[in-house]
Enzyme design. Structure first.
Site, PDB file in Angstrom:
ATOM      1  CG  LEU A 135      -1.732   1.148   1.601  1.00  0.00           C
ATOM      2  CD1 LEU A 135      -3.098   1.256   0.325  1.00  0.00           C
ATOM      3  CD2 LEU A 135      -2.610   0.951   2.770  1.00  0.00           C
ATOM      4  N   GLY A 141       2.432   7.590   2.748  1.00  0.00           N
ATOM      5  CA  GLY A 141       2.388   6.567   4.090  1.00  0.00           C
ATOM      6  C   GLY A 141       0.897   6.657   4.879  1.00  0.00           C
ATOM      7  NE  ARG A 276      22.001  -6.821  39.854  1.00  0.00           N
ATOM      8  CZ  ARG A 276      23.359  -6.974  39.770  1.00  0.00           C
ATOM      9  NH1 ARG A 276      24.002  -8.045  39.675  1.00  0.00           N
ATOM     10  NH2 ARG A 276      24.204  -6.059  39.953  1.00  0.00           N
ATOM     11  CD  GLN A 345      16.447   3.009  34.137  1.00  0.00           C
ATOM     12  OE1 GLN A 345      16.631   2.946  32.950  1.00  0.00           O
ATOM     13  NE2 GLN A 345      17.069   3.719  35.021  1.00  0.00           N
ATOM     14  N   GLY A 349      22.832  -2.455  33.397  1.00  0.00           N
ATOM     15  CA  GLY A 349      23.356  -2.669  32.055  1.00  0.00           C
ATOM     16  C   GLY A 349      23.181  -3.729  31.342  1.00  0.00           C
ATOM     17  CD  GLU A 372      -0.961  -3.900  10.116  1.00  0.00           C
ATOM     18  OE1 GLU A 372      -2.343  -3.908  10.549  1.00  0.00           O
ATOM     19  OE2 GLU A 372      -0.187  -4.741   9.865  1.00  0.00           O
ATOM     20  N   GLY A 373      -0.866   2.437  10.361  1.00  0.00           N
ATOM     21  CA  GLY A 373      -1.426   3.571  11.220  1.00  0.00           C
ATOM     22  C   GLY A 373      -0.692   4.095  12.285  1.00  0.00           C
TER      23      GLY A 373
HETATM   24  C1  LIG Z   1       8.562  -2.341   9.930  1.00  0.00           C
HETATM   25  C2  LIG Z   1       7.533  -1.693   8.838  1.00  0.00           C
HETATM   26  C3  LIG Z   1       6.876  -2.543   8.243  1.00  0.00           C
HETATM   27  C4  LIG Z   1       5.671  -1.866   7.120  1.00  0.00           C
HETATM   28  N1  LIG Z   1       5.113  -2.886   6.714  1.00  0.00           N
HETATM   29  C5  LIG Z   1       4.186  -2.228   5.420  1.00  0.00           C
HETATM   30  C6  LIG Z   1       3.644  -3.251   4.664  1.00  0.00           C
HETATM   31  O1  LIG Z   1       3.828  -4.487   4.681  1.00  0.00           O
HETATM   32  N2  LIG Z   1       2.788  -2.671   3.419  1.00  0.00           N
HETATM   33  C7  LIG Z   1       2.758  -1.394   3.497  1.00  0.00           C
HETATM   34  O2  LIG Z   1       2.124  -1.010   2.473  1.00  0.00           O
HETATM   35  N3  LIG Z   1       3.245  -0.460   4.199  1.00  0.00           N
HETATM   36  C8  LIG Z   1       4.267  -0.727   5.192  1.00  0.00           C
HETATM   37  N4  LIG Z   1       4.863  -0.014   6.219  1.00  0.00           N
HETATM   38  C9  LIG Z   1       4.680   1.192   6.093  1.00  0.00           C
HETATM   39  C10 LIG Z   1       3.809   1.936   7.203  1.00  0.00           C
HETATM   40  O3  LIG Z   1       2.419   1.720   7.255  1.00  0.00           O
HETATM   41  C11 LIG Z   1       3.959   3.536   7.055  1.00  0.00           C
HETATM   42  O4  LIG Z   1       5.478   3.632   7.332  1.00  0.00           O
HETATM   43  C12 LIG Z   1       3.311   4.422   7.863  1.00  0.00           C
HETATM   44  O5  LIG Z   1       1.672   4.256   7.571  1.00  0.00           O
HETATM   45  C13 LIG Z   1       3.632   5.504   8.111  1.00  0.00           C
HETATM   46  O6  LIG Z   1       3.984   6.181   6.889  1.00  0.00           O
HETATM   47  P1  LIG Z   1       5.318   6.726   6.383  1.00  0.00           P
HETATM   48  O7  LIG Z   1       6.534   6.204   6.836  1.00  0.00           O
HETATM   49  O8  LIG Z   1       5.354   7.466   5.259  1.00  0.00           O
HETATM   50  O9  LIG Z   1       5.370   8.082   7.581  1.00  0.00           O
HETATM   51  P2  LIG Z   1       4.575   9.583   7.167  1.00  0.00           P
HETATM   52  O10 LIG Z   1       3.155   9.345   6.628  1.00  0.00           O
HETATM   53  O11 LIG Z   1       5.441  10.633   6.696  1.00  0.00           O
HETATM   54  O12 LIG Z   1       4.337   9.925   8.775  1.00  0.00           O
HETATM   55  C14 LIG Z   1       5.631  10.489   9.705  1.00  0.00           C
HETATM   56  C15 LIG Z   1       4.925  10.711  11.035  1.00  0.00           C
HETATM   57  O13 LIG Z   1       4.010  11.757  10.933  1.00  0.00           O
HETATM   58  C16 LIG Z   1       2.911  11.482  12.022  1.00  0.00           C
HETATM   59  N5  LIG Z   1       1.819  11.833  11.639  1.00  0.00           N
HETATM   60  C17 LIG Z   1       1.366  10.865  10.478  1.00  0.00           C
HETATM   61  N6  LIG Z   1      -0.029  11.396  10.265  1.00  0.00           N
HETATM   62  C18 LIG Z   1      -0.253  12.341  11.377  1.00  0.00           C
HETATM   63  C19 LIG Z   1      -1.358  13.418  11.588  1.00  0.00           C
HETATM   64  N7  LIG Z   1      -2.717  13.105  10.832  1.00  0.00           N
HETATM   65  N8  LIG Z   1      -1.421  13.905  12.356  1.00  0.00           N
HETATM   66  C20 LIG Z   1      -0.315  14.017  13.215  1.00  0.00           C
HETATM   67  N9  LIG Z   1       0.856  13.496  13.017  1.00  0.00           N
HETATM   68  C21 LIG Z   1       0.796  12.476  12.096  1.00  0.00           C
HETATM   69  C22 LIG Z   1       3.255  10.110  12.742  1.00  0.00           C
HETATM   70  O14 LIG Z   1       4.149  10.282  13.989  1.00  0.00           O
HETATM   71  C23 LIG Z   1       4.158   9.628  11.674  1.00  0.00           C
HETATM   72  O15 LIG Z   1       4.862   8.465  12.198  1.00  0.00           O
HETATM   73  C24 LIG Z   1       5.761  -0.683   7.062  1.00  0.00           C
HETATM   74  C25 LIG Z   1       6.575   0.199   7.641  1.00  0.00           C
HETATM   75  C26 LIG Z   1       7.542  -0.254   8.838  1.00  0.00           C
HETATM   76  C27 LIG Z   1       8.574   0.605   9.648  1.00  0.00           C
END
Ligand SMILES: Cc1cc2nc3c(=O)[nH]c(=O)nc-3n(C[C@H](O)[C@H](O)[C@H](O)COP(=O)(O)OP(=O)(O)OC[C@H]3O[C@@H](n4cnc5c(N)ncnc54)[C@H](O)[C@@H]3O)c2cc1C
Length: 390
Positions: A135, A141, A276, A345, A349, A372-373
């Protein structure tokens, strides 16, 4: 020994208690990292480890829970998914990942696929095909509706062009569900979902992504990848709805994995606190330590209540559990991070020693607050539900 009292809560049937015992015993016999405590969950060749875990989880029947039987109309049992994820995560994050992605990757097919498309489920449930959910893109993202990868109608099929990134199982998957812009409307209403086999001509892995906790991830590229029209899941323009409904089901399971990490952190902390010796007594005798343990236990029980409320609500026939699942994910992942931090914590160490179990958990939990959000997105989902009247 992890706390099992929650299994007597009214959310569960006898079959869930039997299943929890079964997966616990499977973990103890099959996961070399299970309760080892100090090997850091080192999996060597991660791709091979994931393939092996999918094969074994399939062979022993656990992946059958990740999707319904192709010929059946029975819905997924979300409590089962959560119990399995919680238990696997408590033992080994990579095993949890391998299980979870078979569910999420095949999710759009199991929830919305037609009879022909559902034939893939026999293979994902048996551990013969690895699934992926594609996705996210570089510019979309959290802003899912902004995806740019296109699927252009061409004769009897569609041609996909563009990139996806952060795709779990990217590079090792046999089948990808890919969300693409088909353009029926602007934004969310112009996206459709497609099944793309991992060996499709024009498909390639552009980059493997390395993260703080072992996880096969990739940026994947589509260069005129042709798929038949029958590869589309649902109707044109339904992709966003399909993606959200899939996440709605699986979001509670991310919370369950976080719960598993937190339970393991508490289990390790209790062992450490009892064993401990310091100040002529045990670490556990110190009241500030007892305070930390109480907070960890409280967070874990509260998270478990939210996780299994969401799962039970879905299993009881609710069409959507948007609010319940978002609450479970937000609370369980954020609090698990705090629980694991307290465990680090209280290990002193040793807690930051590379390869120690709590150091591993500290890295394993982090991404769950993002994927996933992200937590902020969950807050918005909850608030919107409340403002719309619940
Ligand atoms: C280990 C891992 C596995 C993943 N697996 C998949 C997968 O299988 N398939 C897939 O499609 N994607 C996958 N993802 C992607 C993941 O779903 C996205 O990283 C995630 O949705 C965030 O998108 P982004 O990284 O572009 O961050 P951005 O969209 O740039 O967001 C950055 C940060 O902005 C903040 N933010 C976002 N929206 C808002 C808001 N509305 N208001 C305030 N703050 C906000 C949050 O703190 C967020 O972390 C994976 C990511 C990781 C790290």
């Amino acid at each position: 020994m992890a706390d099992k009292n929650f299994l007597s809560w009214p959310f569960f049937d006898e079959r869930h208690r039997a299943l929890a015992a079964g997966i616990e015993s499977w973990c103890l016999s099959n996961l070399s990292t299970a309760h080892a405590g100090a090997d850091g969950g080192a999996h060597g060749d991660l791709d091979a480890a994931c393939r092996g875990l999918v094969r074994r989880l399939g062979r022993d029947g656990w992946l059958a829970h990740t999707a319904p039987d192709p010929g059946s109309t029975a819905p997924l049992d979300v409590r089962t998914l959560c119990l399995v994820r919680e238990t696997l995560a408590r033992h080994d994050a990579v095993a949890d990942f391998a299980f979870a992605m078979q569910g999420l990757g095949a999710g759009p097919i199991s929830l919305f696929g037609d009879a022909e498309q559902r034939r893939w489920l026999a293979r994902t449930r048996g551990g013969e095909a690895i699934a992926a959910f594609a996705l996210t893109e570089q510019q979309s993202g959290s802003d899912v509706a902004n995806i740019a990868l296109t699927a252009r109608r061409d004769g009897s099929g569609y041609v996909l062009d563009g990139e996806k990134t952060w795709v779990s199982n990217g590079g090792i998957a046999d089948v990808y569900v890919v969300f693409a812009r088909t353009g029926e409307a602007a934004g969310a209403k112009g996206i459709s979902a497609f099944i793309v086999p991992g060996d499709a001509a024009g498909f390639s892995v552009a980059e493997r992504l390395d993260v703080i906790s072992p996880h096969p991830l990739a940026r994947i590229a589509f260069d005129r990848v042709r798929v038949p029209a029958s590869a589309m899941i649902g109707a044109p323009g339904e992709g966003f709805k399909i993606a959200m409904a899939t996440l709605d089901v699986f979001r509670a399971t991310v919370a369950a994995a976080a719960l598993g990490f937190a339970r393991r952190a508490l289990e390790e902390t209790l062992k450490r606190a009892r064993g401990r010796r310091m100040f002529d007594g045990a670490l556990a005798d110190l009241q500030l330590v007892q305070g930390a343990i109480a907070e960890m236990a409280l967070d874990i029980d509260a998270a478990a209540l939210l996780v299994y409320r969401a799962a039970w609500t879905k299993d009881s026939g609710a069409s959507r559990v948007t609010r319940e699942a978002a609450m479970a994910k937000l609370f369980a992942t954020e609090r698990a991070q705090q629980v694991v931090d307290k465990a680090v914590q209280l290990h002193g160490g040793d807690g930051v020693r590379r390869g120690h179990i709590v150091e591993r958990l500290y890295r394993d939990i982090r991404a769950l607050r993002i994927y996933e959000g992200a937590s902020e997105v969950q807050k918005i989902i909850i608030a919107r539900q409340m403002l719309a009247g619940g």
